[in-house]
Design a protein around this motif. Structure first.
Motif, PDB file in Angstrom:
ATOM      1  N   UNK A 172     -45.954  -5.803 -72.859  1.00 45.84           N
ATOM      2  CA  UNK A 172     -46.477  -5.529 -72.169  1.00 45.84           C
ATOM      3  C   UNK A 172     -47.105  -4.731 -70.641  1.00 45.84           C
ATOM      4  N   UNK A 173     -46.147  -4.811 -69.822  1.00 47.07           N
ATOM      5  CA  UNK A 173     -46.352  -3.878 -68.565  1.00 47.07           C
ATOM      6  C   UNK A 173     -47.503  -2.839 -69.369  1.00 47.07           C
ATOM      7  N   UNK A 174     -47.488  -2.316 -70.395  1.00 44.99           N
ATOM      8  CA  UNK A 174     -47.424  -1.092 -70.611  1.00 44.99           C
ATOM      9  C   UNK A 174     -49.251  -1.058 -71.542  1.00 44.99           C
ATOM     10  N   UNK A 175     -49.707  -2.580 -71.448  1.00 45.00           N
ATOM     11  CA  UNK A 175     -51.009  -2.664 -71.818  1.00 45.00           C
ATOM     12  C   UNK A 175     -51.839  -2.747 -70.732  1.00 45.00           C
ATOM     13  N   UNK A 176     -53.017  -1.711 -71.171  1.00 41.66           N
ATOM     14  CA  UNK A 176     -54.094  -1.346 -70.151  1.00 41.66           C
ATOM     15  C   UNK A 176     -54.697  -2.607 -69.145  1.00 41.66           C
ATOM     16  N   UNK A 177     -54.260  -3.440 -69.364  1.00 39.03           N
ATOM     17  CA  UNK A 177     -55.234  -4.526 -68.881  1.00 39.03           C
ATOM     18  C   UNK A 177     -53.971  -4.687 -67.751  1.00 39.03           C
TER      19      UNK A 177
END
Length: 337
Positions: free
Chosen positions: A93-98
């Motif tokens: 989740x925390x590596x997701x660009x958004x």
């Protein structure tokens, strides 16, 4: 003449006087220095910084250990196979660009929440003044991805700070506009305090009437105003200044609607929802009337009860009998002699 015309027949002079009165009272308001002198210091922990800085599963496992209350109560690890699984999910989740863009927006627009910290600290001091047994919870901010605005338990408050970006920011929660406008920093502390009031708000669970619900909300807002004495009414109930002024100017009309339609002892949940539920307006009264007018009216009744009975905040919050509060309030709309 239509009910819409009737409701908003408030004169410009009345609204101007209401604004001037509110602003004057606000300018003159001073917090009690003796209450503020209590030995209570609050520091809101910005957990989003630590979580978005984590690069590996081991980093998240370390954070879980560092913040056990947050992990157990907010992240709910029981929903996952184990902590390793939770850590792996958060890493994705925390590596997701958004999500990274949302975090950067929070850092840019809500990097400084010192005023929120101070106002919440003062509110806790006021609660401590009225309720010495009150234990100050730990307070965190977190970027929830618009999944959770406020998470409150006896020992933990988690603020989904992404919900409280400026109302004109491109990133906004998926909420109706009339609700989204209340997700701004000035409303945050009143929201928290109103939610905290529930632990002190005694109720008769057998009373399912509209009046009981009105008094419940009225007590909640009365509590918030006692704890936040210099906070405008609109920030507590979530109305604009104009909505507050218009509601007061039409209070007699609002009250007449409740009386003429014999609403106070209504128990039909669908009817009750018309006057208490979230909505852009209280259509049953007027499409131009703000929503939740039953809550606002309940607040006025509770305020009158406090005045007529010279009741302490503790007495008000402990009184379960909504009918008694209403009867002893001697409530009459403003403007009726």
């Amino acid at each position: 003449m239509s009910k819409n015309t009737l409701f908003f027949r408030a004169t410009l002079s009345f609204i101007l006087l209401a604004f001037l009165s509110c602003n004057s009272n606000q300018d003159e308001c001073e917090l009690d220095e003796e209450i503020l002198a209590q030995d209570l210091n609050l520091k809101i922990t910005r957990l989003e910084d630590d979580f978005f800085s984590a690069k590996t599963k081991e980093d998240f496992l370390f954070l879980f250990e560092e913040h056990p209350e947050f992990t157990e109560e907010y992240l709910q690890p029981e929903l996952y196979a184990n902590l390793d699984s939770l850590a792996s999910s958060l890493l994705v989740v925390h590596q997701d660009s958004s999500m990274k863009d949302l975090y950067e927006a929070v850092k840019s627009k809500r990097g400084d929440i010192s005023e929120v910290n101070k106002n919440l600290e003062n509110a806790f001091k006021y609660i401590k003044h009225y309720y010495p047994e009150f234990e100050v919870p730990k307070v965190y901010t977190f970027v929830s991805g618009f999944n959770s605005d406020l998470f409150i338990t006896d020992d933990l408050i988690v603020i989904g700070i992404d919900y409280f970006l400026p109302t004109d920011h491109p990133f906004q929660p998926d909420l109706p506009r009339y609700m989204a406008e209340r997700y701004d920093l000035p409303y945050l502390v009143p929201m928290i305090v109103t939610a905290l009031s529930s632990r002190f708000n005694e109720v008769d669970l057998q009373d399912k009437s509209l009046l009981a619900e009105m008094i419940y909300y009225g007590k909640a807002y009365h509590f918030a105003k006692a704890v936040l004495p210099c906070t405008p009414e609109g920030l507590i109930i979530g109305y604009t200044d104009e909505q507050v002024a218009d509601s007061y100017s039409n209070e007699e009309y609002i009250w007449a609607h409740f009386v003429e339609n014999e609403l106070l002892y209504e128990t039909n949940p669908f009817e009750i929802q018309k006057y208490l539920g979230e909505a852009p307006s209280t259509d049953a009264i007027s499409t131009k009337a703000p929503g939740r007018l039953g809550r606002w009216l309940g607040w006025n009744i509770v305020d009158d009860y406090q005045i007529s009975q010279e009741a302490s905040l503790q007495d008000i919050m402990e009184e379960k009998d909504a009918e008694l509060i209403f009867r002893l309030s001697g409530y009459r709309p403003r403007g009726i002699e």
